[in-house]
Design a protein around this motif. Structure first.
Motif, short mmCIF file in Angstrom:
data_model
loop_
_atom_site.label_atom_id
_atom_site.label_comp_id
_atom_site.label_asym_id
_atom_site.label_seq_id
_atom_site.Cartn_x
_atom_site.Cartn_y
_atom_site.Cartn_z
N UNK A 98 -10.82 -25.50 33.15
CA UNK A 98 -11.77 -26.61 33.05
C UNK A 98 -11.62 -27.23 31.67
N UNK A 99 -11.63 -28.56 31.61
CA UNK A 99 -11.50 -29.21 30.32
C UNK A 99 -12.27 -30.51 30.21
N UNK A 100 -12.78 -30.74 29.02
CA UNK A 100 -13.40 -32.00 28.63
C UNK A 100 -12.87 -32.32 27.25
N UNK A 101 -13.18 -33.49 26.67
CA UNK A 101 -12.73 -33.76 25.30
C UNK A 101 -13.26 -32.75 24.27
N UNK B 150 -14.13 -29.37 25.17
CA UNK B 150 -14.11 -27.99 25.64
C UNK B 150 -12.88 -27.71 26.50
N UNK B 151 -12.40 -26.48 26.40
CA UNK B 151 -11.39 -25.98 27.33
C UNK B 151 -11.80 -24.56 27.68
N UNK B 152 -11.83 -24.25 28.99
CA UNK B 152 -12.28 -22.93 29.44
C UNK B 152 -11.47 -22.51 30.65
N UNK B 153 -11.47 -21.21 30.91
CA UNK B 153 -10.82 -20.68 32.10
C UNK B 153 -11.84 -19.89 32.92
N UNK B 154 -11.50 -19.65 34.19
CA UNK B 154 -12.40 -18.94 35.07
C UNK B 154 -11.60 -18.23 36.15
N UNK C 182 -17.85 -17.46 36.32
CA UNK C 182 -18.40 -18.00 35.08
C UNK C 182 -17.27 -18.40 34.14
N UNK C 183 -17.34 -19.63 33.66
CA UNK C 183 -16.34 -20.14 32.72
C UNK C 183 -16.36 -19.35 31.42
N UNK C 184 -15.18 -19.15 30.84
CA UNK C 184 -15.02 -18.47 29.56
C UNK C 184 -14.33 -19.45 28.62
N UNK C 185 -14.98 -19.76 27.50
CA UNK C 185 -14.45 -20.76 26.56
C UNK C 185 -13.16 -20.29 25.92
N UNK D 225 -13.30 -24.98 21.55
CA UNK D 225 -14.31 -26.03 21.54
C UNK D 225 -15.70 -25.55 21.91
N UNK D 226 -16.59 -26.51 22.11
CA UNK D 226 -17.97 -26.25 22.46
C UNK D 226 -18.11 -26.41 23.97
N UNK D 227 -18.44 -25.31 24.65
CA UNK D 227 -18.50 -25.31 26.11
C UNK D 227 -19.88 -24.86 26.59
N UNK D 228 -20.83 -25.77 26.69
CA UNK D 228 -22.14 -25.34 27.22
C UNK D 228 -22.06 -24.92 28.68
N UNK D 229 -20.98 -25.27 29.36
CA UNK D 229 -20.82 -24.92 30.77
C UNK D 229 -20.60 -23.43 30.99
N UNK D 230 -20.48 -22.64 29.92
CA UNK D 230 -20.28 -21.19 30.05
C UNK D 230 -21.59 -20.44 30.21
N UNK D 231 -22.71 -21.14 30.25
CA UNK D 231 -24.02 -20.48 30.27
C UNK D 231 -24.42 -19.92 31.64
#
Length: 152
Positions: A127-130, A132-136, A50-53, A56-62
């Protein structure tokens, strides 16, 4: 090898014979030794985490995400959603890169990038987008194929 034929009246002996035949034909489930092995030595397969923000805004962490590594290609699905980032293995040992470029509402590029590298028995990824930035930290999912097949 041929499977035994079913007796006319069934019985426990038939069920036992079928179970033995299936266990011989099916590949062995992953052993704890394989799960604890080095990801650098054997990266091919499915990895989840699971991605951890980080910012930024990271809806992918859900929800958990999935990384699939093949012999030539890789795929990363953030939050196991509808978007999949793709990449090819370029021969650089230990580095995996996948990306997908979409268009935002203003028709500007919206890049999604995932990079991973082996870290012991796991895959560490970013993981990154404009927005969001997250690690996993990703691990191999446990295999329960035979027990699910047999109804346990």
């Amino acid at each position: 090898m041929t499977l035994p034929t079913a007796p006319r009246h069934g019985g426990r002996a038939w069920a036992l014979a079928l179970g033995v035949a299936l266990s011989v034909l099916m590949p062995a489930p992953m052993s704890p030794a394989r799960a604890a092995g080095s990801a650098a030595d054997d990266p091919i397969g499915i990895w989840t985490g699971t991605l951890v923000a980080d910012r930024g805004i990271c809806p992918e962490t859900r929800a958990p995400s999935t990384l699939q590594i093949g012999t030539k290609r890789i795929a990363f699905t953030p939050a196991d959603g509808a978007q999949t980032l793709h990449g090819t293995r370029d021969g650089t040992p230990g580095n995996f890169h996948a990306q997908l470029v979409l268009s935002d509402m203003n028709h500007k590029p919206f890049p999604m990038v995932f990079e991973a590298r082996p870290s012991g028995a796991t895959m560490a990824g970013t993981y990154g987008t404009p927005r969001c930035r997250a690690h996993v930290v990703m691990t191999r999912p446990e295999s329960h194929g035979l027990s699910h097949f047999l109804g346990h």
